[in-house]
Design a protein around this motif. Structure first.
Motif: not given
Length: 812
Positions: A28-39, A688-703
């Motif tokens: 089952v691929p990471a892009e698949q909602c696990p609960e959807q498999l019930n249907v 001025a700010s202490e620095g510019r930081v880019v932050f994110g959760t990587v592709k496929g992860d929704i946490h």
């Protein structure tokens, strides 16, 4: 099929193992909602269930872990809550298992005070999912993998409201032995969840069997409820970018037998396990007899989110701090009317440091809306103290709002023998799992005899039992009246205490200082009465813990009544207890004899500002920042020499396990407010700010929880953070990274680690910006293997970003 409710705690029940990692193995691929498999593909899920049953599982867990509306919304499937959850139970039932446990996981939202989600919002999400699951008649609800005690408790309360099924509540501990978000230990989790109405309590995920053994032992000793234990297949390791769980089936089986010996009766496995692990658990665990006779912690047990307090049951005399009560305290009353939490924080810390075991919280003052103020003050205290709270109000609306928000087991102060009081208070205590102070009075007033007071206690006790409460939920106040008005008043109270304690076996409490009202040398009189009450069976005293003489009386009473084994605590505090002087009570600054508020706490404004940061006082920090700057310290030096060391001290305490995320997040808000005020004093363009930081959760992860905490900490220390959110592709990181001083990547799912590596590689190809990675599944070794820096937690992230930004600027 046998009724699972009858078997809980009597039989060893084997629970199935991993669902998520098994679905991954099934392709089952990471892009698949696990609960959807019930249907859409129920045969895949059903086969997994059947394999566990064939291996020896008595219970299978439905494929509905992420089935709340909030979690399904991340897949664009928010309207499928009922369809997916009901299908999950139907599929599980077709497996032939003896019992089906309907699975409920975290919502992905963060409750106050750690996040913006409200109790009502999260409660509604759980209620909706559990109602859908219950509609298909599973055998029980299992709430699992909770890292925040507030969310776990909310889920249990929702389950109790919408169904009459047994509720299994299982939480996740980190290597620190505490729940990662709330910092809750095993004993406290057992108390809070049991009080909320769980039928079974326990732990799953996060750790391997070896790490769970001492935690399971502690939890089993803290509760009489059945205990469930489901470890991962060892601590995961990253091998060639893949997560590998190193544990074997036999190791899991041997551990399961050990868990049964410690008192668990529901045993299974979690991430990385397979049906082979379930087979080994069945083989080993069923050979062990069920441990009987567990009684849990004796007495009435209260709990904050990170600690417990005992009243009665042979425990030392409990001290309930009385200071958070605006009666006679003008400064506190004014702060409550203004909506400020500064004085509340101050009084809470003072009482905790003075030795209080719990804090009475009363907001009753003219011009204060208790229904708004009490839950707000509770929220304030959650960020500053671990002591259990005593909610002191006669307003049922305020009480219910505060009980809902409080992620512990509170003591309600109080209920009396009047019909209206019992009808208002007892159902709320039963619903929210609180204990209750029973006042020995009714609508006719306070009886003049001990027998009359005890009769009222008996009447309230019977009503409490009818409401679903037990004797362990009751703490009786036989009422202290002033000796100046009635020479026999103290004797009557002591007789009633003796009758309730020895004759009824109930815990007792008194507000001690009332006895001396209107008389001179009050501390001496209070201390003498307290000692006499302890001899009569008193279990808790509502006093000012800063009163040295009262605290000496408490310590002495414990020695003389056999509640201080070998006088250990008395000996340890001998120098303090033998000190001369009548009292160390700190008068309220707005009372006669008190000092003016000034820069309190701490006479030095710099010290006061540092304390405000550590206490999370975002209201007071800006004004103190102005005061420090007005005293001659330049704004940049305020940030460098006062604010940064304060937040670092708290970060160090967090690293040592002495402070926890609620305190850290509150401090971050105070830091952010103070930094903003300091920069407002700088010339235009100099802030001025202490620095510019880019932050994110990587592709496929929704946490997003870990990322959000890190972002807050970085912003509090002056960094400009570009928050890209979750499920961010590598190309997006590369687009925004231009001109950034650092890029931070987060991942919680093992399946998204390849995406993290690809993002690091893409960023390296497009520029030289430093890249840091982190998250539950990321290790320092893995970070080094993909050419990135590493941070294990939020304080570590701030420190690592600081080093990366400094290094990057040094190279330019």
């Amino acid at each position: 099929m046998p009724d699972i409710a009858i078997r809980l705690g009597r039989d060893v029940l084997v629970i199935d193992g991993a669902m998520g990692t098994m679905l991954q193995r099934a392709g089952v691929p990471a892009e698949q909602c696990p609960e959807q498999l019930n249907v859409t593909a129920p045969e895949i899920v059903e086969e997994l269930h059947r394999n566990y049953v064939l291996a020896g599982a008595d219970c299978v867990t439905t494929n509905s872990f992420g089935g709340t509306r909030a979690k399904l919304a991340e897949w664009g499937l928010a309207d499928e809550v009922e369809a997916f959850n009901r299908a999950a139970v139907r599929v599980a039932k077709r497996s032939g298992a003896q019992h089906v446990l309907a699975d409920v996981g975290p919502t992905g939202l963060v409750l106050e005070p750690l996040g913006p989600a409200t109790f009502d919002e999260v409660y509604a999400l759980f209620a909706e999912q559990i109602a859908a699951l219950a509609a298909e008649a599973p055998d029980a609800i299992i709430i699992e993998t909770m890292t925040d005690i507030a969310e776990a408790r909310c889920a249990v309360l929702a389950a109790r409201e919408v169904c009459d099924l047994p509720v299994i509540a299982s939480v996740t501990f980190g290597l620190s032995g505490r729940m990662d978000l709330s910092g809750t230990d095993p004993e406290t989790a057992a108390v809070v969840l049991g009080a909320a109405g769980a039928s079974v309590v326990g732990m799953n995920c996060g750790l391997g069997p070896e790490q769970m053994v001492p935690l399971a032992e502690r939890m089993a000793a803290a509760t009489s409820l059945p205990v469930i234990v489901q470890p991962n297949a060892g601590l995961p390791k990253l091998v060639d970018g893949e997560t590998v769980f190193p544990g074997t089936a036999d190791e899991m089986g041997l551990a399961a037998a050990r868990f049964v010996d410690l008192g668990a009766t529901l045993v299974g496995s979690c991430c990385g396990s397979t049906p082979a692990f379930t087979g080994a658990i069945s083989d080993f665990a069923r050979q062990r007899p069920v441990v009987t006779g567990r009684t849990g912690i004796p007495g009435t047990v209260l709990a904050g989110p990170r600690g417990i307090a005992r009243i009665g049951g042979g425990a030392p005399l409990a001290v309930i701090g009385e200071r958070i009560n605006p009666t006679g305290k003008k400064r506190l009353a004014e702060s409550l009317r203004e909506g400020s939490g500064t004085v509340v924080r101050e009084f809470a810390v003072e009482q905790q440091e003075a030795g209080a075991h719990a804090l009475d919280v009363n907001v009753g003052a003219a011009g204060v809306d208790a229904a708004e103020a009490l839950p707000r003050v509770v929220g304030t205290l959650l960020g500053i103290t671990d002591l259990p709270l005593v909610l002191d109000t006669t307003d049922p609306i305020a009480l219910e709002r505060a009980l809902a928000r409080y992620p512990g087991r509170a003591l309600v102060n109080s209920v009396n023998g009047g019909d209206a009081s019992m009808a208002a208070v007892l159902p709320l205590a039963a619903r929210y799992g609180a204990a209750v102070v029973v006042l020995a009075l009714d609508d006719d007033g306070i009886p003049q005899t001990a027998e009359g007071r005890v009769a009222i206690v008996d009447r309230v006790r019977a009503a409490a039992h009818e409401a679903g409460l037990s004797d362990a939920d009751l703490v009786v106040d036989c009422l202290t009246l002033t000796a100046a008005a009635d020479g026999g008043a103290a004797r009557t109270t002591l007789e009633a205490v003796r009758a309730v304690s020895a004759g009824r076996g109930l815990a007792t409490v008194l507000g001690v200082s009332n006895v001396s009202h209107g008389l001179p040398a009050r501390p001496a009189l209070n201390a003498a009465f307290l000692a006499m009450a302890a001899g009569a069976g008193l279990d808790a005293a509502i006093i000012n813990p800063s009163d040295a003489e009262a605290m000496r009386a408490v310590a002495a009473a414990d020695v003389l009544t056999g509640r201080d084994a070998r006088a250990g605590r008395w000996v340890a505090g001998a120098e303090r207890f033998s000190a001369t002087g009548v009292t160390s009570v700190a008068p309220d600054p707005a009372e006669p004899g008190g000092a003016e508020a000034g820069a309190k706490p701490g006479s030095d404004p710099r010290e006061a500002l540092g304390v405000a940061i550590e206490r999370g006082d975002a209201e007071r920090a800006p004004a103190l920042t102005d005061e420090v700057i007005a005293g001659g310290l330049e704004p940049q030096r305020v940030i460098a020499e006062v604010l940064t060391p304060a937040i670092q001290r708290l970060g160090d305490a967090y690293g040592r396990g002495e402070a926890f995320l609620p305190q850290l997040m509150a401090a971050a808000e105070a830091m952010k407010a103070a930094v903003a005020r300091a920069k407002a004093h700088l010339p235009e363009g100099a802030g001025a700010s202490e620095g510019r930081v880019v932050f994110g959760t990587v592709k496929g992860d929704i946490h997003s929880i870990g990322k959000d905490i890190c972002v807050s900490m970085l912003e509090s220390q002056g960094y400009e953070v570009v928050d890209l959110g979750v499920d961010v592709p590598a190309e997006r990181f590369c687009e925004v990274a231009e001109g950034a001083d650092c890029v931070c990547l987060s991942a919680l799912m093992t399946t998204t680690l390849p995406g993290m590596e690809a993002t690091v590689r893409a960023l390296g190809e497009t520029g030289s910006v430093p890249v840091l990675v982190g998250g539950a599944v990321v290790t320092e070794e893995y970070a080094a293997s993909i050419g990135a820096g590493y941070a294990a937690d939020a304080p570590g992230c701030v420190a690592a970003v600081g080093r990366a930004v400094a290094g990057g600027r040094g190279e330019r």
